[in-house]
Design a protein around this motif. Structure first.
Motif, short mmCIF file in Angstrom:
data_model
loop_
_atom_site.label_atom_id
_atom_site.label_comp_id
_atom_site.label_asym_id
_atom_site.label_seq_id
_atom_site.Cartn_x
_atom_site.Cartn_y
_atom_site.Cartn_z
N GLY A 82 -51.49 -2.96 -73.26
CA GLY A 82 -51.37 -1.56 -73.61
C GLY A 82 -50.00 -1.22 -74.16
N VAL A 83 -49.81 0.05 -74.43
CA VAL A 83 -48.55 0.58 -74.93
C VAL A 83 -48.22 1.84 -74.15
N ASN A 84 -47.04 1.87 -73.52
CA ASN A 84 -46.60 3.01 -72.70
C ASN A 84 -47.69 3.37 -71.70
N GLY A 85 -48.20 4.59 -71.71
CA GLY A 85 -49.21 5.00 -70.74
C GLY A 85 -50.63 4.84 -71.21
N ARG A 86 -50.86 4.02 -72.24
CA ARG A 86 -52.20 3.88 -72.82
C ARG A 86 -52.68 2.44 -72.69
N VAL A 87 -53.91 2.28 -72.21
CA VAL A 87 -54.56 0.97 -72.17
C VAL A 87 -55.21 0.74 -73.53
N VAL A 88 -54.82 -0.35 -74.18
CA VAL A 88 -55.36 -0.66 -75.51
C VAL A 88 -56.61 -1.52 -75.41
N ALA A 89 -56.59 -2.53 -74.54
CA ALA A 89 -57.74 -3.41 -74.36
C ALA A 89 -57.75 -3.93 -72.94
N ALA A 90 -58.93 -4.00 -72.34
CA ALA A 90 -59.06 -4.47 -70.96
C ALA A 90 -60.40 -5.14 -70.78
N CYS A 91 -60.50 -6.03 -69.79
CA CYS A 91 -61.77 -6.71 -69.54
C CYS A 91 -62.64 -5.94 -68.55
N THR A 92 -62.09 -4.92 -67.89
CA THR A 92 -62.87 -4.14 -66.91
C THR A 92 -63.64 -3.03 -67.62
N GLN A 93 -64.71 -2.62 -67.01
CA GLN A 93 -65.55 -1.58 -67.59
C GLN A 93 -65.16 -0.17 -67.15
N GLN A 94 -64.49 -0.04 -66.02
CA GLN A 94 -64.19 1.28 -65.44
C GLN A 94 -62.73 1.69 -65.62
N GLY A 95 -62.04 1.13 -66.58
CA GLY A 95 -60.65 1.49 -66.77
C GLY A 95 -59.71 0.51 -66.10
N PHE A 96 -58.42 0.69 -66.34
CA PHE A 96 -57.41 -0.24 -65.84
C PHE A 96 -56.20 0.55 -65.38
N PRO A 97 -55.59 0.15 -64.26
CA PRO A 97 -54.44 0.91 -63.75
C PRO A 97 -53.17 0.66 -64.56
N LEU A 98 -52.26 1.61 -64.51
CA LEU A 98 -50.92 1.43 -65.03
C LEU A 98 -50.03 0.95 -63.89
N SER A 99 -48.92 0.32 -64.22
CA SER A 99 -48.03 -0.22 -63.19
C SER A 99 -46.89 0.74 -62.91
N PRO A 100 -46.56 1.00 -61.64
CA PRO A 100 -45.39 1.82 -61.31
C PRO A 100 -44.09 1.25 -61.88
N LEU A 101 -44.05 -0.05 -62.17
CA LEU A 101 -42.85 -0.63 -62.76
C LEU A 101 -42.58 -0.09 -64.16
N PHE A 102 -43.59 0.49 -64.80
CA PHE A 102 -43.40 1.00 -66.15
C PHE A 102 -42.44 2.19 -66.20
N VAL A 103 -42.25 2.89 -65.07
CA VAL A 103 -41.35 4.05 -65.09
C VAL A 103 -39.95 3.68 -64.60
N TRP A 104 -39.74 2.40 -64.29
CA TRP A 104 -38.44 1.98 -63.74
C TRP A 104 -37.31 2.20 -64.74
N LEU A 105 -37.42 1.67 -65.94
CA LEU A 105 -36.33 1.76 -66.91
C LEU A 105 -36.92 1.91 -68.31
N PRO A 106 -37.19 3.13 -68.75
CA PRO A 106 -37.77 3.33 -70.07
C PRO A 106 -36.74 3.11 -71.17
N PRO A 107 -37.19 2.85 -72.40
CA PRO A 107 -36.25 2.78 -73.53
C PRO A 107 -35.53 4.12 -73.71
N SER A 108 -34.27 4.08 -74.14
CA SER A 108 -33.46 5.31 -74.31
C SER A 108 -33.60 6.19 -73.07
N PRO A 109 -33.13 5.71 -71.92
CA PRO A 109 -33.44 6.36 -70.63
C PRO A 109 -33.17 7.86 -70.59
N VAL A 110 -31.98 8.31 -70.97
CA VAL A 110 -31.65 9.73 -70.81
C VAL A 110 -32.58 10.61 -71.65
N ALA A 111 -32.77 10.25 -72.90
CA ALA A 111 -33.66 11.04 -73.76
C ALA A 111 -35.10 11.01 -73.23
#
Length: 245
Positions: A82-111
């Motif tokens: 996926g990209v950011n908060g969007r799942v692009v492709a997954a093998c599950t039929q009912q959706g896929f979770p996002l990881s809490p690690l994704f909010v740890w250090l975003p690009p351009s943190p302050v902005a």
């Protein structure tokens, strides 16, 4: 400045506290330079999350400039890209979770934090547990407004809080260690509005997960796969990454 530091430490002896912003705290540029100094060279990472309350379940995560890949293990395997908060492709039929690690250090943190609703102009020094920290986005005692807490010296994110639908999600990071010259957390907890999920993080590598092949749209098998056990479903149904405002 030495007198200021002495005053700051003196207040620390009284327990958790926060000093008003005023002249004590850095401005936006100084915060950006702090993050750039400590994390400006970090472009990608690879880690494995495990869950103390769900033994046998793990999530292998790769991340590079917003692109991500996950492989969950536990009574079978499940994969997604996926990209950011969007799942692009997954093998599950009912959706896929996002990881809490994704909010740890975003690009351009302050902005990015500002786009998540964190009012950077509201800032104060205090203590987050035993760590001296810079509190951004919320006044002391405000447990609802979007906020980010940074370690005062290392710039490591200790807390990220943001609005998600009608509620609030809070992610806390701790037990930092050095991997490849960067401070990374070995523990995180997610507060999902009354439900708390604890996770351990084993870091595999930093700046070695930039290959485009990892994040290719056809990376997960096209064949359906079984949904792993908890906390897969909890994160899929309840955890969201911040949306840009």
């Amino acid at each position: 400045m030495p007198k200021l530091i002495s005053l700051f430490l003196g207040f620390a002896l009284l327990g958790d506290f926060a000093l008003p912003a005023a002249a004590f705290t850095p401005d936006n540029g100084e915060i950006s330079r702090l993050m750039q100094r400590h994390y400006g060279g970090l472009t990608s990472w690879e880690a494995v999350m495990t869950f103390p309350e769900q033994p046998g379940v793990s999530a292998h995560v790769w991340h590079s400039r917003g692109r991500w890949r996950q492989e969950w293990q536990g009574e079978g395997a499940a994969r997604a890209v996926g990209v950011n908060g969007r799942v692009v492709a997954a093998c599950t039929q009912q959706g896929f979770p996002l990881s809490p690690l994704f909010v740890w250090l975003p690009p351009s943190p302050v902005a990015t934090w500002q786009s998540w609703g964190v009012g950077i102009a509201s800032r104060s020094f205090g203590f987050c547990g035993d760590a001296p920290c810079l509190m951004l986005g919320a006044e002391p005692g405000d447990e609802v407004s979007p906020a980010v807490h940074l370690h005062n010296e290392s710039g490591t994110p200790l807390l990220v809080r943001y609005r998600s639908g009608p509620g609030v999600i809070t992610v806390r990071f701790g037990e930092y260690r050095t991997v490849g010259g960067f401070q990374v957390p070995q523990r995180l907890s997610v507060d999902l509005g009354g439900t708390t999920l604890e996770a351990r993080v084993e870091w595999i590598a930093v700046n070695r997960a930039d290959s485009d092949s990892l994040y290719a749209l056809d990376t997960p098998d096209v064949a359906p796969c079984a949904e792993p056990p908890a906390p897969f479903g909890l994160l899929r149904d309840s955890f969201r990454t911040p949306t840009l405002e």
